[in-house]
Design a protein around this motif. Structure first.
Motif, PDB file in Angstrom:
ATOM      1  N   ALA A 212       0.849  -1.187   0.000  1.00 15.17           N
ATOM      2  CA  ALA A 212       0.000   0.000   0.000  1.00 15.17           C
ATOM      3  C   ALA A 212       0.887   1.239   0.000  1.00 15.17           C
ATOM      4  CB  ALA A 212      -0.913   0.012   1.218  1.00 15.17           C
ATOM      5  N   VAL A 213       0.461   2.260  -0.753  1.00 13.72           N
ATOM      6  CA  VAL A 213       1.205   3.506  -0.893  1.00 13.72           C
ATOM      7  C   VAL A 213       0.294   4.659  -0.503  1.00 13.72           C
ATOM      8  CG1 VAL A 213       2.525   4.983  -2.442  1.00 13.72           C
ATOM      9  CG2 VAL A 213       2.589   2.507  -2.744  1.00 13.72           C
ATOM     10  N   LEU A 241       1.229   5.202   7.117  1.00 14.97           N
ATOM     11  CA  LEU A 241       0.509   3.934   7.045  1.00 14.97           C
ATOM     12  C   LEU A 241       1.151   2.937   7.996  1.00 14.97           C
ATOM     13  CD1 LEU A 241       0.061   3.521   3.177  1.00 14.97           C
ATOM     14  CD2 LEU A 241      -1.656   4.316   4.799  1.00 14.97           C
ATOM     15  N   GLU A 242       0.320   2.129   8.621  1.00 16.46           N
ATOM     16  CA  GLU A 242       0.768   1.021   9.458  1.00 16.46           C
ATOM     17  C   GLU A 242      -0.147  -0.167   9.212  1.00 16.46           C
ATOM     18  OE1 GLU A 242       3.230   0.362  11.492  1.00 16.46           O
ATOM     19  OE2 GLU A 242       4.238   2.313  11.413  1.00 16.46           O
ATOM     20  N   PHE A 243       0.426  -1.374   9.320  1.00 23.90           N
ATOM     21  CA  PHE A 243      -0.363  -2.591   9.166  1.00 23.90           C
ATOM     22  C   PHE A 243      -0.174  -3.480  10.383  1.00 23.90           C
ATOM     23  CE2 PHE A 243      -1.291  -6.892   7.719  1.00 23.90           C
ATOM     24  CZ  PHE A 243      -2.536  -6.697   7.160  1.00 23.90           C
ATOM     25  N   LEU A 249      -5.434  -5.268  10.046  1.00 25.34           N
ATOM     26  CA  LEU A 249      -5.931  -3.904   9.998  1.00 25.34           C
ATOM     27  C   LEU A 249      -4.901  -3.007   9.326  1.00 25.34           C
ATOM     28  CD1 LEU A 249      -7.502  -3.433  13.553  1.00 25.34           C
ATOM     29  CD2 LEU A 249      -8.695  -3.849  11.409  1.00 25.34           C
ATOM     30  N   LEU A 250      -5.344  -2.234   8.356  1.00 27.25           N
ATOM     31  CA  LEU A 250      -4.532  -1.208   7.720  1.00 27.25           C
ATOM     32  C   LEU A 250      -4.924   0.128   8.335  1.00 27.25           C
ATOM     33  CD1 LEU A 250      -2.501  -0.334   5.534  1.00 27.25           C
ATOM     34  CD2 LEU A 250      -4.435  -0.102   3.968  1.00 27.25           C
ATOM     35  N   GLN A 262      -8.876  -0.003   8.634  1.00 24.38           N
ATOM     36  CA  GLN A 262      -9.521  -0.761   7.557  1.00 24.38           C
ATOM     37  C   GLN A 262      -9.212  -2.244   7.740  1.00 24.38           C
ATOM     38  OE1 GLN A 262     -10.684   1.188   4.537  1.00 24.38           O
ATOM     39  NE2 GLN A 262     -11.792  -0.616   3.856  1.00 24.38           N
ATOM     40  N   ASP A 263     -10.270  -3.057   7.834  1.00 24.13           N
ATOM     41  CA  ASP A 263     -10.116  -4.502   7.970  1.00 24.13           C
ATOM     42  C   ASP A 263      -9.853  -5.085   6.588  1.00 24.13           C
ATOM     43  OD1 ASP A 263     -10.228  -7.206   8.465  1.00 24.13           O
ATOM     44  OD2 ASP A 263     -11.904  -7.048   9.862  1.00 24.13           O
TER      45      ASP A 263
END
Length: 518
Positions: A212-213, A241-243, A249-250, A262-263
């Motif tokens: 993801a960017v 951003l973290e995951f 979860l994003l 975000q799931d």
């Protein structure tokens, strides 16, 4: 000659009785050896008692001769011998420096580890370890980087839109894009649902397949070949951003000041919190309890969970904007390091937040921070990367002086915008757990890990500051009483007359009269 003797010894009467001292009663075969002399004497030799592992260690060991009971005296002598032997082995183990494995040790007190440069380290370590020192000169910076969990793949993103993912060990490039717009961050993500099942979200995996960017207006998802998979319109102007791999979860935070979860297994937006502190450019996660740490422009650090609309902890950390945050994974998220534009680096104890554990000033303003898996803190500021180790950075010290420096690496390129420790490759990283993240996993093992991770996914409601509450016993209930014989109500919610009756301050007749009037 020996072969002739052995053949002659084999010729004997069949009815000969064997005596107790006869050496032929031993049926144990000698160990195979190419030396015939050693094989011939192996049956009648044994290890000396002084060299046996069960022998008492050298030194004075009490023999308990004053005890008359033979059984008790023997047991006490054995315990004393084992204790003395354990102490001797402990002294020998201290010479091996097992507690400081993977670090540099100097020969005398006049030498310093920070004087050792990268060139000397590359010459003295093994050939495979020396290959880890690499350098790339790229245009389009400043860049931000992110490793996969197994440490084999690296993703970089430049501010001007240059994105690349590759295997840094072999030099194999997976994807390279020129997005021609502002990009602020990058991370690897998971996916588990096919496109024909859930349309709003498409396959995500936490490996080298998808990333993801955070672009100028939205967050975008790309596959291994650099093909745009999805545009997340809910994440507006993201900056970081973290995951969360265990919760799928994003997490993003942006210029709008909203923190969004975000799931990635269902494609739904789990939570959306308004921080009310303006644009945020600093974010990290505590890997122990999955709590998000945000650093704001007014010097405040806030801690967030998906199930709380307000910050769980709010702390005034610096007198200026917070530019760096990192949580120590080696202590279970016990310590947090923060840096600000005021030029200070502070280490906090996440258990009580009662004050700064360690504080010092750096040159060059704000610093990028990163904790290693073994508790070493990297501070990138002023054209150099400085590394500090335990226990100095985790021990309370009132004066605002820097802790003892462990390593330093000058970098002429400024500013330094991102610093990361490579998992399982750096000397500061411990051995890997193949069940957690395997750097040698193949395609089959990766598929099994993906399925197992989805089945063991933790729900977002279980994220809390204290993760040990999961599985613990519930607190005892409060005093309850029945109203109209229907159900139990907590004591604090009972009517006034009911509370007075339970406390013995009201008559039953008064309560009945009020009930009849109703």
């Amino acid at each position: 000659m020996e072969s002739l003797i052995s053949k002659g010894n084999a010729i004997k009467p069949l009815n000969r009785k064997r005596k107790r001292g006869d050496t032929e009663k031993r049926s144990t075969k000698p160990p195979p050896s190419s030396d015939p002399t050693a094989a011939s004497i192996s049956r009648t030799t044994s290890l000396p008692k002084s060299l046996r592992s069960t022998s008492p260690p050298p030194g004075q060991v009490s023999n308990h001769s004053h005890i008359k009971d033979l059984k008790l005296r023997t047991r006490l002598n054995r315990q004393a011998s084992n204790a003395a032997q354990a102490k001797a082995l402990l002294r020998d183990a201290e010479l091996l420096l097992t507690n400081d494995a993977g670090t540099i040790q100097v020969e005398n007190e006049m030498e310093r580890t920070w004087r050792v440069g990268q060139k000397e380290i590359a010459e003295d370590v093994g050939q495979e370890a020396a290959k880890g020192r690499q350098e790339w000169k790229l245009d389009g910076g400043p860049y931000r980087s992110r490793y996969t969990r197994n440490g084999r793949h690296l993703a970089i993103v430049g501010k001007t839109g240059h994105v690349a993912t590759f295997n840094w060990q072999t030099g194999t490039i997976h994807a390279e894009l020129q997005l021609q717009e502002t990009c602020r961050d990058i991370t690897w993500v998971y996916q588990a649902i096919h496109i024909d099942i859930i349309k709003p979200f498409i396959r995500f995996l936490q490996d080298e397949s998808f990333f993801a960017v955070a672009q100028k207006k939205y967050a975008f998802i790309y596959d291994r070949d650099g093909v745009e998979i999805h545009r997340l319109k809910a994440h507006i102007e993201p900056t970081r951003l973290e995951f969360m791999p265990y919760h799928w979860l994003l997490v993003s935070v942006g210029n709008t000041g909203y923190l969004k979860y975000q799931d990635t297994s269902t494609g739904t937006l789990v939570a959306e919190h308004r921080t009310k502190l303006g644009a945020c450019h600093t974010m990290t996660q505590n890997r122990h309890n999955a709590v998000i740490h945000l650093g704001h422009q007014n010097g405040v650090v806030t801690l967030w969970t998906p199930n709380l609309p307000h910050p769980a902890v709010q702390l005034l950390a610096h007198l200026g904007p917070v530019v760096g945050l990192s949580v120590d994974p080696s202590t279970g998220g016990r310590y947090m390091a923060s840096s600000g534009l005021d030029g200070t680096v502070k280490v906090w104890d996440c258990r009580n937040w009662k004050g700064v554990v360690r504080e010092w000033t750096t040159r060059g303003g704000g610093a990028e921070l990163e904790w290693s898996a073994k508790g070493a803190l990297a501070v990138a500021t002023g054209g150099s990367v400085n590394v500090y180790t335990k226990p100095s950075i985790q021990t309370f010290f009132a004066p605002k002086v820097p802790p003892p420096l462990y390593l330093t690496h000058p970098i002429p390129h400024r500013p330094l915008t991102s610093v990361r420790f490579c998992p399982f490759q750096d000397i500061l990283t411990p051995n890997f757990d193949s069940a957690e993240a395997d750097p040698f996993e193949n395609k089959k093992a990766r598929r099994e890990r993906e399925v197992k991770g989805l089945l063991d996914k933790i729900q977002p409601d279980m994220i809390a500051l204290d993760p040990d509450f999961v599985g613990s016993l519930a607190p005892p209930p409060k005093v309850t009483a029945a109203v109209n014989d229907k159900h139990s109500i907590p004591f604090a919610r009972l009517p006034r007359l009911e509370r007075l009756r339970i406390e013995g301050k009201a008559e039953d007749a008064e309560v009945d009269a009020v009930g009849r009037r109703r």
